[in-house]
Design a protein around this motif. Structure first.
Motif, mmCIF file in Angstrom:
data_model
loop_
_atom_site.group_PDB
_atom_site.id
_atom_site.type_symbol
_atom_site.label_atom_id
_atom_site.label_comp_id
_atom_site.label_asym_id
_atom_site.label_seq_id
_atom_site.Cartn_x
_atom_site.Cartn_y
_atom_site.Cartn_z
ATOM 1 N N VAL A 148 0.841 -1.199 0.000
ATOM 2 C CA VAL A 148 0.000 0.000 0.000
ATOM 3 C C VAL A 148 0.876 1.249 0.000
ATOM 4 O O VAL A 148 0.626 2.208 -0.738
ATOM 5 C CB VAL A 148 -0.980 -0.011 1.198
ATOM 6 C CG1 VAL A 148 -1.684 1.328 1.339
ATOM 7 C CG2 VAL A 148 -1.994 -1.138 1.048
ATOM 8 N N SER A 149 1.934 1.236 0.806
ATOM 9 C CA SER A 149 2.851 2.383 0.852
ATOM 10 C C SER A 149 3.502 2.635 -0.499
ATOM 11 O O SER A 149 3.642 3.788 -0.931
ATOM 12 C CB SER A 149 3.948 2.145 1.897
ATOM 13 O OG SER A 149 3.405 2.135 3.181
ATOM 14 N N LEU B 87 0.917 4.158 -2.843
ATOM 15 C CA LEU B 87 0.688 5.563 -2.507
ATOM 16 C C LEU B 87 1.893 6.426 -2.900
ATOM 17 O O LEU B 87 1.728 7.551 -3.373
ATOM 18 C CB LEU B 87 0.399 5.713 -1.014
ATOM 19 C CG LEU B 87 -0.907 5.092 -0.529
ATOM 20 C CD1 LEU B 87 -1.028 5.206 0.988
ATOM 21 C CD2 LEU B 87 -2.105 5.716 -1.216
ATOM 22 N N THR B 88 3.097 5.899 -2.720
ATOM 23 C CA THR B 88 4.299 6.616 -3.132
ATOM 24 C C THR B 88 4.312 6.822 -4.644
ATOM 25 O O THR B 88 4.636 7.914 -5.129
ATOM 26 C CB THR B 88 5.570 5.856 -2.682
ATOM 27 O OG1 THR B 88 5.558 5.801 -1.249
ATOM 28 C CG2 THR B 88 6.831 6.530 -3.168
ATOM 29 N N LEU C 48 -1.017 12.031 0.790
ATOM 30 C CA LEU C 48 -0.456 10.721 0.429
ATOM 31 C C LEU C 48 0.831 10.457 1.205
ATOM 32 O O LEU C 48 1.030 9.360 1.745
ATOM 33 C CB LEU C 48 -0.195 10.644 -1.078
ATOM 34 C CG LEU C 48 -1.424 10.584 -1.979
ATOM 35 C CD1 LEU C 48 -1.021 10.704 -3.441
ATOM 36 C CD2 LEU C 48 -2.198 9.307 -1.735
ATOM 37 N N GLY D 65 1.688 6.970 -6.520
ATOM 38 C CA GLY D 65 0.651 7.969 -6.783
ATOM 39 C C GLY D 65 1.142 9.379 -6.509
ATOM 40 O O GLY D 65 0.891 10.304 -7.290
ATOM 41 N N VAL E 24 1.694 7.517 4.002
ATOM 42 C CA VAL E 24 2.864 6.644 3.855
ATOM 43 C C VAL E 24 3.709 6.682 5.136
ATOM 44 O O VAL E 24 4.144 5.637 5.630
ATOM 45 C CB VAL E 24 3.708 7.038 2.620
ATOM 46 C CG1 VAL E 24 5.060 6.333 2.629
ATOM 47 C CG2 VAL E 24 2.947 6.716 1.345
#
Length: 151
Positions: A85-86, A89-90, A133, A92, A137
Motif C-alpha cells: 500500500v505504501s 501511494l508513493t 499521500l 501515486g 505513507v
C-alpha cells in the motif's frame, strides 16, 4: 546492512520529500501574490525558486523508494500488505508531482489574470492530496500493520 539501508531511506525521505512538500505548498499563495502585483520581482523570483526546489528535490527523491525497496528486501517484508500500500501511494504521489504539480508550476511561473488564480487553487488542492499521500505513507511506515516486530 539493513540499518544502513534504512538510515539512508529515512534520511532521504526527510531531506528530499520534506522540502518538496513545503515548497509545493508555498507555491500557490505566491502565484496569488504575483497576480495581485505583477511587477513584484521578489515574488517572481520566489516562484522560480520554489519551482526549482520542487524539481530538484524530486530528482533526488528517487533515492527514497530505491533504498526503501532495498530495505524491505533485506528485512523480508516486501510482500507485506502495508508496504505494498505504501509503495502504491508513493507511486501515486510521484505521479502527481511529475504529471501535475511540476507542469502546472512551470506554466504559472509568470501568472496573469483570473485563469492563473483558478489554476493556482486547483494546484493547491492537488498539492494537498500529494501531502496527504505522504502523510499516510509515513503513518504506514511507523505503524506497520501486521508487523511482527511488536513495535
Amino acid at each position: 546492512m539493513n540499518k544502513f539501508l534504512l538510515s539512508v531511506h529515512v534520511l532521504a525521505a526527510i531531506i528530499a520529500i520534506g522540502p518538496v512538500t513545503v515548497a509545493a505548498s508555498m507555491f500557490p499563495p505566491y502565484v496569488r501574490k504575483a497576480v495581485a502585483d505583477p511587477d513584484d520581482q521578489r515574488t517572481a523570483a520566489a516562484l522560480g525558486l520554489l519551482h526549482r526546489i520542487c524539481r530538484g528535490y524530486a530528482a533526488v527523491g528517487i533515492v527514497v523508494p530505491v533504498f526503501g525497496v532495498a530495505t524491505a528486501i533485506g528485512l523480508g517484508v516486501l510482500t507485506d500488505a502495508w508496504l505494498i500500500v505504501s509503495m502504491v501511494l508513493t507511486a501515486g504521489a510521484a505521479a502527481l508531482l511529475l504529471g501535475r504539480i511540476l507542469p502546472v508550476q512551470a506554466r504559472l511561473l509568470a501568472p496573469r489574470g483570473d485563469a492563473a488564480l483558478q489554476e493556482s487553487r486547483r494546484l493547491g488542492m492537488t498539492v494537498g492530496v500529494f501531502n496527504l499521500l505522504w502523510a499516510v505513507v509515513v503513518v504506514l511506515m511507523i505503524v506497520r500493520p501486521g508487523s511482527t516486530t511488536g513495535v
